[in-house]
Enzyme design. Structure first.
Site, PDB file in Angstrom:
ATOM      1  N   GLU A 191      10.540 -10.273   7.233  1.00 53.90           N
ATOM      2  CA  GLU A 191       9.752 -10.845   6.129  1.00 53.90           C
ATOM      3  C   GLU A 191      10.589 -11.849   5.361  1.00 53.90           C
ATOM      4  O   GLU A 191      10.115 -12.899   4.944  1.00 53.90           O
ATOM      5  CB  GLU A 191       9.269  -9.730   5.187  1.00 53.90           C
ATOM      6  CG  GLU A 191       8.280 -10.191   4.120  1.00 53.90           C
ATOM      7  CD  GLU A 191       8.924 -10.643   2.807  1.00 53.90           C
ATOM      8  OE1 GLU A 191       8.187 -11.136   1.929  1.00 53.90           O
ATOM      9  OE2 GLU A 191      10.158 -10.515   2.655  1.00 53.90           O
ATOM     10  N   GLU A 192      11.866 -11.493   5.193  1.00 52.30           N
ATOM     11  CA  GLU A 192      12.745 -12.320   4.355  1.00 52.30           C
ATOM     12  C   GLU A 192      13.075 -13.674   5.002  1.00 52.30           C
ATOM     13  O   GLU A 192      13.607 -14.559   4.342  1.00 52.30           O
ATOM     14  CB  GLU A 192      14.030 -11.544   4.008  1.00 52.30           C
ATOM     15  CG  GLU A 192      13.810 -10.231   3.247  1.00 52.30           C
ATOM     16  CD  GLU A 192      13.319 -10.418   1.812  1.00 52.30           C
ATOM     17  OE1 GLU A 192      13.107 -11.568   1.392  1.00 52.30           O
ATOM     18  OE2 GLU A 192      13.144  -9.391   1.120  1.00 52.30           O
ATOM     19  N   HIS A 236      17.153  -9.533  -4.492  1.00 49.10           N
ATOM     20  CA  HIS A 236      17.909 -10.252  -3.459  1.00 49.10           C
ATOM     21  C   HIS A 236      19.417 -10.288  -3.728  1.00 49.10           C
ATOM     22  O   HIS A 236      20.103 -11.232  -3.326  1.00 49.10           O
ATOM     23  CB  HIS A 236      17.362 -11.679  -3.267  1.00 49.10           C
ATOM     24  CG  HIS A 236      16.075 -11.686  -2.498  1.00 49.10           C
ATOM     25  ND1 HIS A 236      15.454 -12.831  -2.079  1.00 49.10           N
ATOM     26  CD2 HIS A 236      15.293 -10.656  -2.070  1.00 49.10           C
ATOM     27  CE1 HIS A 236      14.334 -12.517  -1.422  1.00 49.10           C
ATOM     28  NE2 HIS A 236      14.224 -11.217  -1.411  1.00 49.10           N
ATOM     29  N   ASP A 238       5.070  -4.483  -1.410  1.00 48.31           N
ATOM     30  CA  ASP A 238       6.364  -5.160  -1.359  1.00 48.31           C
ATOM     31  C   ASP A 238       6.924  -5.130  -2.777  1.00 48.31           C
ATOM     32  O   ASP A 238       6.411  -5.808  -3.662  1.00 48.31           O
ATOM     33  CB  ASP A 238       6.171  -6.601  -0.858  1.00 48.31           C
ATOM     34  CG  ASP A 238       7.506  -7.343  -0.663  1.00 48.31           C
ATOM     35  OD1 ASP A 238       8.558  -6.767  -0.964  1.00 48.31           O
ATOM     36  OD2 ASP A 238       7.452  -8.505  -0.212  1.00 48.31           O
ATOM     37  N   ASP A 264       6.643   6.373  -8.196  1.00 45.43           N
ATOM     38  CA  ASP A 264       5.737   7.520  -8.082  1.00 45.43           C
ATOM     39  C   ASP A 264       4.277   7.069  -8.235  1.00 45.43           C
ATOM     40  O   ASP A 264       3.409   7.421  -7.429  1.00 45.43           O
ATOM     41  CB  ASP A 264       6.115   8.537  -9.164  1.00 45.43           C
ATOM     42  CG  ASP A 264       5.413   9.874  -8.972  1.00 45.43           C
ATOM     43  OD1 ASP A 264       4.986  10.165  -7.847  1.00 45.43           O
ATOM     44  OD2 ASP A 264       5.303  10.623  -9.975  1.00 45.43           O
ATOM     45  N   ASP A 290      -1.329  14.424  -4.202  1.00 44.42           N
ATOM     46  CA  ASP A 290      -0.224  13.806  -4.936  1.00 44.42           C
ATOM     47  C   ASP A 290       0.899  13.553  -3.939  1.00 44.42           C
ATOM     48  O   ASP A 290       1.256  14.419  -3.146  1.00 44.42           O
ATOM     49  CB  ASP A 290       0.245  14.785  -6.032  1.00 44.42           C
ATOM     50  CG  ASP A 290       1.396  14.207  -6.815  1.00 44.42           C
ATOM     51  OD1 ASP A 290       1.149  13.330  -7.648  1.00 44.42           O
ATOM     52  OD2 ASP A 290       2.552  14.631  -6.562  1.00 44.42           O
ATOM     53  N   ILE A 291       1.437  12.349  -3.957  1.00 50.43           N
ATOM     54  CA  ILE A 291       2.550  12.041  -3.058  1.00 50.43           C
ATOM     55  C   ILE A 291       3.849  12.453  -3.751  1.00 50.43           C
ATOM     56  O   ILE A 291       4.121  12.003  -4.873  1.00 50.43           O
ATOM     57  CB  ILE A 291       2.574  10.529  -2.722  1.00 50.43           C
ATOM     58  CG1 ILE A 291       1.279  10.119  -2.014  1.00 50.43           C
ATOM     59  CG2 ILE A 291       3.796  10.185  -1.865  1.00 50.43           C
ATOM     60  CD1 ILE A 291       1.018  10.794  -0.693  1.00 50.43           C
ATOM     61  N   ASP A 309      13.503  -3.963  -2.777  1.00 52.74           N
ATOM     62  CA  ASP A 309      12.910  -4.980  -1.885  1.00 52.74           C
ATOM     63  C   ASP A 309      13.426  -4.809  -0.473  1.00 52.74           C
ATOM     64  O   ASP A 309      14.448  -5.381  -0.121  1.00 52.74           O
ATOM     65  CB  ASP A 309      13.259  -6.378  -2.418  1.00 52.74           C
ATOM     66  CG  ASP A 309      12.633  -7.478  -1.590  1.00 52.74           C
ATOM     67  OD1 ASP A 309      11.719  -7.189  -0.802  1.00 52.74           O
ATOM     68  OD2 ASP A 309      13.066  -8.641  -1.744  1.00 52.74           O
TER      69      ASP A 309
HETATM   70  N1  TRP Z   1       8.186 -11.119  -0.853  1.00 55.39           N
HETATM   71  C1  TRP Z   1       9.308 -11.382  -1.732  1.00 55.39           C
HETATM   72  C2  TRP Z   1      10.528 -10.838  -1.071  1.00 55.39           C
HETATM   73  O1  TRP Z   1      10.425  -9.962  -0.263  1.00 55.39           O
HETATM   74  C3  TRP Z   1       9.133 -10.749  -3.070  1.00 55.39           C
HETATM   75  C4  TRP Z   1       8.002 -11.287  -3.835  1.00 55.39           C
HETATM   76  C5  TRP Z   1       8.039 -12.343  -4.659  1.00 55.39           C
HETATM   77  C6  TRP Z   1       6.706 -10.803  -3.844  1.00 55.39           C
HETATM   78  N2  TRP Z   1       6.800 -12.537  -5.174  1.00 55.39           N
HETATM   79  C7  TRP Z   1       5.973 -11.629  -4.710  1.00 55.39           C
HETATM   80  C8  TRP Z   1       6.065  -9.744  -3.217  1.00 55.39           C
HETATM   81  C9  TRP Z   1       4.627 -11.415  -4.925  1.00 55.39           C
HETATM   82  C10 TRP Z   1       4.727  -9.550  -3.437  1.00 55.39           C
HETATM   83  C11 TRP Z   1       4.020 -10.376  -4.276  1.00 55.39           C
HETATM   84  O2  TRP Z   1      11.589 -11.283  -1.325  1.00 55.39           O
HETATM   85 ZN    ZN Z   2      10.096  -8.164  -0.254  1.00 52.85          ZN
END
Ligand code: TRP
Ligand code: ZN
Ligand code: CA
Length: 446
Positions: A179-180, A295, A208, A310, A51-52, A145
């Site tokens: 990533e953004e 965001h 994500d 969890d 269990d984490i 996020d």
């Molecule tokens: N990747 C997007 C972000 O970081 C968030 C996101 C939108 C997402 N749709 C998704 C992540 C579907 C995983 C799957 O802003």
């Molecule tokens: Zn994201």
């Protein structure tokens, strides 16, 4: 005579008693001299994941929030809060016994960083990866996020260390930068992986946004094996899941998927609205976004649903333990020859033969070819698998820059148009002078 060195046996020896293996050898009329020894020791069944601890995952989120607070309110690419986040994660991993690597890249005029952590051990030819982007947008701390995915992956990696896990696969965890800005870090990682390293990655799991305050339970609909592990885990706790549809390819699994690596992942929803049907099955608020702070500046530690965080942390650990321990290969029957064949320096091609008998129909689409060639410069070698009818499947090309020793690898060949029974050959040619070697052994797994 090849048959005296051909040993059919079961890889799935834990499912087949030794007695059965002997009976099988009898059926295949193998000469007594090559009694059906198990091809390798019985592999253990997959181990059960721990269990984490939610408290551990949340402690990382608290740290990410503090880092944002001390660095202008965000943890974005090119800002000090990003590098501080990376240093925090790296220090935890280093202390836990990981081998960590920082990979630098440039995006929009700023230096970006990926963090990659390898857990020592496991089969280097079968790498299981899990990752999350560590950067936020500039407008906030990015705790859902994607502090949430980053923290879940980190706590799972730390659990691997606490268990001193000895997985059958090699485990690699990653935190992506930028990533953004368009999945920049993960694209950079995949684009800079040599093809040989790419081929070793048996799966990539992406997290994500896994703690959305009004959560849904979404599983990526990609690799069936990874998807099943997650769905089975959720079925086990009685929580229904849906397939992730809020923008396929919108996160860091995309680069992996684009080069044919099996991918999967978890997601609890972003700006899309939870329907009435979804609220009925998952609770929460219908008509409201899964994450109203997506965001924006309110994506703080207050923007987390603990239950979702969890569950997804535990689900990730379950997937890492299930896919990373136990028998790394599905059951298969192995045919092997251990007769050495010398490879003349810069000379004619040589072959080593393997007789397959007693099977019906064609070879599988995922025929595995295990090759063990000892050589002082592997770049000299061109290696092909020849089907019984002579059709050649290229396993490896020569390359003057490939200066390593030996070719010890497992290749997967789509041999579904070939009759299984007959004499298969491994053909090896040394095309450059000086370095030499020999075929030590090779095998086919049906
Ligand atoms: N990747 C997007 C972000 O970081 C968030 C996101 C939108 C997402 N749709 C998704 C992540 C579907 C995983 C799957 O802003
Ligand atoms: Zn994201
Ligand atoms: Ca040579």
């Amino acid at each position: 005579m090849t048959s005296s060195t051909t040993r059919p046996s079961r890889t799935a020896s834990r499912r087949v008693a030794a007695v059965a293996a002997v009976a099988l050898a009898g059926l295949l009329a193998v000469p007594a001299a090559s009694s059906a020894a198990p091809e390798r020791a019985a592999a253990p069944a997959a181990l059960a994941a721990p269990d984490i601890p939610l408290a551990g995952v949340k402690a990382h989120l608290t740290q990410f929030q503090s880092i944002a607070n001390a660095n202008g309110g965000n943890r974005a690419h090119g800002r000090t809060g990003y590098r501080a986040s990376l240093d925090y994660v790296k220090a935890k991993l280093d202390a836990a016994g990981y081998t960590t690597t920082i990979q630098q890249f440039t995006s929009s005029g700023s230096t970006g960083y990926n963090l990659v952590a390898d857990w020592p051990g496991g089969d280097p030819d079968q790498v299981l990866m899990a990752g999350a982007h560590l950067d936020s947008v500039t407008s906030g701390a990015g705790i859902n996020d994607n502090g949430s995915g980053s923290a879940a992956v980190l706590e799972t990696a730390l659990a691997v260390s606490r268990a001193q896990l000895q997985p059958t696969k090699h485990l690699r965890f990653a935190w992506w930068g930028a990533e953004e800005l368009g999945l920049v870090g993960s694209k950079y990682y995949v684009a800079n992986l040599p093809a040989t390293e790419r081929a070793k990655i048996s799966g990539y799991i992406n997290l994500d946004m896994v703690g959305s305050p009004n959560p849904g339970y979404f599983v990526y609909d990609d690799d069936p094996a990874i998807e099943k592990v997650f769905k089975d885990w959720y079925t086990g706790i009685g929580v229904p899941t849906e397939i992730e549809t809020e923008g396929d390819g919108r996160s860091d699994h995309a680069a992996f998927k684009n080069v044919g690596i099996p991918v999967g992942g978890l997601f609890t929803g972003a700006s899309r609205t939870k329907t009435a049907a979804q609220a009925t099955k998952w609770g929460g608020t219908a008509g409201q976004a899964f994450d109203r702070c997506y965001h924006s500046s309110c994506d703080t530690t207050a923007n987390i649903n603990d239950t979702a965080l969890d569950r997804n942390s535990d689900a990730l650990a379950h997937a890492v333990w299930t896919l990373g321990t136990g028998d790394p290969l599905p059951p298969g029957e192995v045919y092997e020859t251990t007769t050495d064949v010398a490879i003349p320096d810069n000379g004619a091609a040589v072959t080593s033969s393997l007789t397959v008998s007693g099977r019906t129909g064609n070879a599988p689409a995922g025929l595995r070819v295990g090759v063990d060639i000892k050589h002082t410069w592997r770049g000299d070698l061109v290696v092909d698998l020849l089907a019984p009818d002579g059709t050649a499947y290229r396993l490896k090309n020569s390359s003057s820059s490939d200066s390593a020793d030996n070719v010890i690898a497992t290749y997967t060949v789509d041999a579904s148009s070939e009759t299984a029974n007959g004499t298969w050959r491994l053909r090896v040619q040394d095309v450059a002078a000086q370095d030499t070697g020999y075929i030590d052994s090779w095998k086919l797994t049906f």
